[in-house]
Scaffold this motif. Structure first.
Motif, PDB file in Angstrom:
ATOM      1  N   GLY A   7       0.828  -1.196   0.000  1.00  0.00           N
ATOM      2  CA  GLY A   7       0.000   0.000   0.000  1.00  0.00           C
ATOM      3  C   GLY A   7       0.864   1.248   0.000  1.00  0.00           C
ATOM      4  N   SER A   8       0.379   2.274  -0.612  1.00  0.00           N
ATOM      5  CA  SER A   8       1.124   3.530  -0.610  1.00  0.00           C
ATOM      6  C   SER A   8       0.593   4.413   0.514  1.00  0.00           C
ATOM      7  N   VAL A   9       1.467   5.220   1.021  1.00  0.00           N
ATOM      8  CA  VAL A   9       1.114   6.140   2.098  1.00  0.00           C
ATOM      9  C   VAL A   9       0.813   7.496   1.486  1.00  0.00           C
ATOM     10  N   SER A  10      -0.328   8.014   1.809  1.00  0.00           N
ATOM     11  CA  SER A  10      -0.739   9.310   1.281  1.00  0.00           C
ATOM     12  C   SER A  10      -0.045  10.432   2.034  1.00  0.00           C
ATOM     13  N   GLU A  11       0.279  11.475   1.319  1.00  0.00           N
ATOM     14  CA  GLU A  11       0.876  12.669   1.935  1.00  0.00           C
ATOM     15  C   GLU A  11      -0.219  13.607   2.449  1.00  0.00           C
ATOM     16  N   GLU A  12      -1.463  13.267   2.171  1.00  0.00           N
ATOM     17  CA  GLU A  12      -2.604  14.092   2.549  1.00  0.00           C
ATOM     18  C   GLU A  12      -2.833  14.027   4.061  1.00  0.00           C
ATOM     19  N   THR A  13      -3.106  15.175   4.666  1.00  0.00           N
ATOM     20  CA  THR A  13      -3.415  15.183   6.096  1.00  0.00           C
ATOM     21  C   THR A  13      -4.880  14.793   6.295  1.00  0.00           C
ATOM     22  N   PHE A  14      -5.200  14.458   7.536  1.00  0.00           N
ATOM     23  CA  PHE A  14      -6.579  14.093   7.841  1.00  0.00           C
ATOM     24  C   PHE A  14      -7.505  15.292   7.628  1.00  0.00           C
ATOM     25  N   ASP A  15      -7.048  16.484   8.002  1.00  0.00           N
ATOM     26  CA  ASP A  15      -7.850  17.686   7.772  1.00  0.00           C
ATOM     27  C   ASP A  15      -8.109  17.897   6.282  1.00  0.00           C
TER      28      ASP A  15
END
Length: 97
Positions: A7-15
């Motif tokens: 799986g790739s890790v997203s750079e997107e924050t939860f906000d």
């Protein structure tokens, strides 16, 4: 034989994710109200106040006080929050961050 994909890790924050979903404001409102309700409940417990006594100090009904403690009901006025804070000997402080 099947090969496992990493799986790739997203750079997107939860906000950012919540904002994309169009619910960031509602989630923040819910969290703030829940935090205030927890602080009021802790102050009431510390003073040994029941909800009936708290409502009397606020000059409101027990039913209205229950609305204040329910984070799913977003409509609470500043006046209600101020009266609740005063009822437990605290003050309401609101700040922009």
């Amino acid at each position: 034989m099947a090969r496992k994909r990493k799986g790739s890790v997203s750079e997107e924050t939860f906000d950012e994710f919540l904002a994309e979903q169009g619910i960031l404001g509602a989630v923040e409102d819910h969290a703030v109200k829940e935090l205030i309700a927890e602080q009021l409940a802790a102050a009431m417990e510390q003073q040994g106040l029941t909800k009936v006594e708290m409502a009397a100090r606020m000059r409101t009904s027990r039913r209205q006080l229950d609305r204040l403690f329910d984070p799913s009901i977003p409509s609470v006025t500043l006046d209600t929050l101020r009266r609740a804070a005063n009822a437990v000997g605290r003050s309401l402080r609101i700040e922009l961050v």
